[in-house]
Design a protein around this motif. Structure first.
Motif, short mmCIF file in Angstrom:
data_model
loop_
_atom_site.label_atom_id
_atom_site.label_comp_id
_atom_site.label_asym_id
_atom_site.label_seq_id
_atom_site.Cartn_x
_atom_site.Cartn_y
_atom_site.Cartn_z
N GLU A 9 -22.69 2.35 49.74
CA GLU A 9 -23.79 2.38 51.01
C GLU A 9 -25.33 2.46 50.02
N ALA A 10 -25.32 2.61 48.70
CA ALA A 10 -26.65 2.88 48.22
C ALA A 10 -27.18 3.97 48.77
N ALA A 11 -26.59 5.14 49.06
CA ALA A 11 -27.30 6.27 49.59
C ALA A 11 -26.97 7.53 48.81
N PRO A 12 -28.01 8.28 48.67
CA PRO A 12 -27.98 9.35 47.91
C PRO A 12 -27.17 10.71 48.53
N ALA A 13 -26.94 11.65 47.73
CA ALA A 13 -26.12 12.72 48.02
C ALA A 13 -27.00 14.03 48.01
N TYR A 14 -26.63 15.15 48.72
CA TYR A 14 -27.31 16.23 48.52
C TYR A 14 -26.55 17.42 48.76
N LEU A 15 -26.61 18.73 48.07
CA LEU A 15 -25.95 19.80 48.53
C LEU A 15 -26.73 20.90 47.84
N GLU A 16 -26.18 22.10 48.28
CA GLU A 16 -26.84 23.39 47.66
C GLU A 16 -25.63 23.97 47.16
N SER A 17 -25.94 24.36 45.81
CA SER A 17 -24.80 25.31 45.34
C SER A 17 -25.20 26.71 45.39
N SER A 18 -24.22 27.39 45.90
CA SER A 18 -24.35 28.61 46.17
C SER A 18 -24.04 29.69 44.95
N ASN A 19 -23.50 29.19 43.87
CA ASN A 19 -23.38 29.90 42.61
C ASN A 19 -23.74 29.08 41.43
N GLU A 20 -24.61 29.73 40.62
CA GLU A 20 -25.32 29.26 39.61
C GLU A 20 -24.28 28.45 38.52
N ALA A 21 -23.27 29.41 38.62
CA ALA A 21 -21.99 28.78 37.56
C ALA A 21 -21.49 27.49 37.87
N ASN A 22 -21.64 27.00 39.20
CA ASN A 22 -21.25 25.58 39.32
C ASN A 22 -22.15 24.65 39.33
N VAL A 23 -23.38 24.89 38.88
CA VAL A 23 -24.51 23.75 38.66
C VAL A 23 -24.17 22.82 37.65
N PRO A 24 -23.63 23.15 36.49
CA PRO A 24 -23.29 22.41 35.42
C PRO A 24 -22.06 21.29 36.00
N TYR A 25 -21.08 21.89 36.87
CA TYR A 25 -19.99 20.95 37.27
C TYR A 25 -20.58 20.02 38.06
N TYR A 26 -21.67 20.23 39.11
CA TYR A 26 -21.84 19.30 39.80
C TYR A 26 -23.15 18.21 39.07
N ARG A 27 -23.64 18.77 37.91
CA ARG A 27 -24.41 17.95 37.11
C ARG A 27 -23.51 16.75 36.65
N SER A 28 -22.38 17.12 36.21
CA SER A 28 -21.32 16.31 35.62
C SER A 28 -20.89 14.91 36.56
N PHE A 29 -21.28 15.19 37.95
CA PHE A 29 -21.27 14.08 38.90
C PHE A 29 -22.55 13.49 39.20
N GLY A 30 -23.65 13.64 38.57
CA GLY A 30 -24.63 12.89 38.78
C GLY A 30 -25.89 13.61 39.58
N PHE A 31 -25.44 14.87 40.04
CA PHE A 31 -26.60 15.74 41.03
C PHE A 31 -27.39 16.55 39.84
N GLU A 32 -28.57 16.34 40.20
CA GLU A 32 -29.56 17.17 39.54
C GLU A 32 -30.46 18.37 40.29
N VAL A 33 -30.30 19.63 40.00
CA VAL A 33 -31.42 20.56 40.47
C VAL A 33 -32.66 20.05 41.04
N THR A 34 -33.07 20.28 42.25
CA THR A 34 -34.43 19.82 42.75
C THR A 34 -35.65 21.15 42.82
N ARG A 35 -34.68 22.41 43.36
CA ARG A 35 -35.33 23.40 43.45
C ARG A 35 -34.52 24.63 43.65
N GLU A 36 -34.91 25.67 43.54
CA GLU A 36 -34.07 27.01 43.84
C GLU A 36 -34.71 27.46 45.19
N ILE A 37 -33.48 27.69 45.92
CA ILE A 37 -33.87 28.19 47.24
C ILE A 37 -33.71 29.83 47.39
#
Length: 209
Positions: A162-190
């Motif tokens: 669909e040429a659509a972006p995806a968004y999530l909030e990781s509630s555990n910093e340890a999971n950030v590299p995992y999501y990065r491996s699927f093309g997600f990048e951190v945009t901010r800390e909440i």
């Protein structure tokens, strides 16, 4: 989206009669999650309330979108992902009102903590249309078997088609590299105020076709 073959198991939509099993799977997956621990505040409340909370949220907030998916095993769901389509991540007030009594029972005395998290998340939620991954969890007995990856690839394939972006909030910093491996990048800390936890907002543009 229908079933997606993934080797031994398949990714498919959660059926209404499977909401309880899906909620129990997410509860086990999020048992040691920092945000859930802070929100519930008490071990016993968390044990009882977490599956009730997930059950209510799947049933009232996510299931009708047709994008809550599971990987099925012989004994029930091995992993669950709840997605909201572009433009539909915010729950209408009337659905929220339906859910309030169940959520109050799930987290007695912790409504203020829950609201603080919701407010912090919603305040910075992107306005650009996107697929929103609300929750992704794998049963502890099935971790490190690629279950989460199967669930992610199932919906990310739709995002790319669909040429659509995806968004999530990781509630555990340890999971950030995992999501990065699927093309997600951190945009901010909440940061949740008053000593609350931190979440990591992550954005994935659609893959070039």
């Amino acid at each position: 989206m229908g079933d997606m073959a993934t080797g031994q198991h398949s990714v498919r939509r959660v059926r209404r009669g499977e909401v309880g099993a899906a909620a129990a799977t997410l509860a086990r997956a999020f048992d040691d999650d920092p945000v859930m621990r802070w929100m519930f505040g008490d071990e016993q409340i968390l044990r009882v309330g977490l599956p009730r909370m997930f059950g209510t949220m799947i049933r009232r907030f996510h299931l009708h979108h047709g994008a809550t998916e599971l990987v099925a095993g012989a004994g029930g769901p091995l992993g669950v992902a709840t997605w909201d389509p572009p433009g539909r991540w915010r729950t209408p007030w009337w659905r929220t009102m339906w859910a309030v009594p169940s959520l109050l029972r799930a987290m007695p005395g912790r409504v203020a903590a829950a609201q603080a998290i919701v407010t912090a998340i919603e305040t910075v939620h992107p306005s650009e249309p996107h697929w929103y991954l609300a929750y992704l969890g794998t049963d502890p007995s099935a971790q490190r078997q690629g279950i989460g990856g199967r669930l992610l690839r199932s919906r990310l394939a739709v995002c790319d088609a669909e040429a659509a972006p995806a968004y999530l909030e990781s509630s555990n910093e340890a999971n950030v590299p995992y999501y990065r491996s699927f093309g997600f990048e951190v945009t901010r800390e909440i940061a949740v105020p008053d000593g609350g936890p931190t979440l990591w907002a992550m954005w994935r543009p659609p893959a070039a076709r």
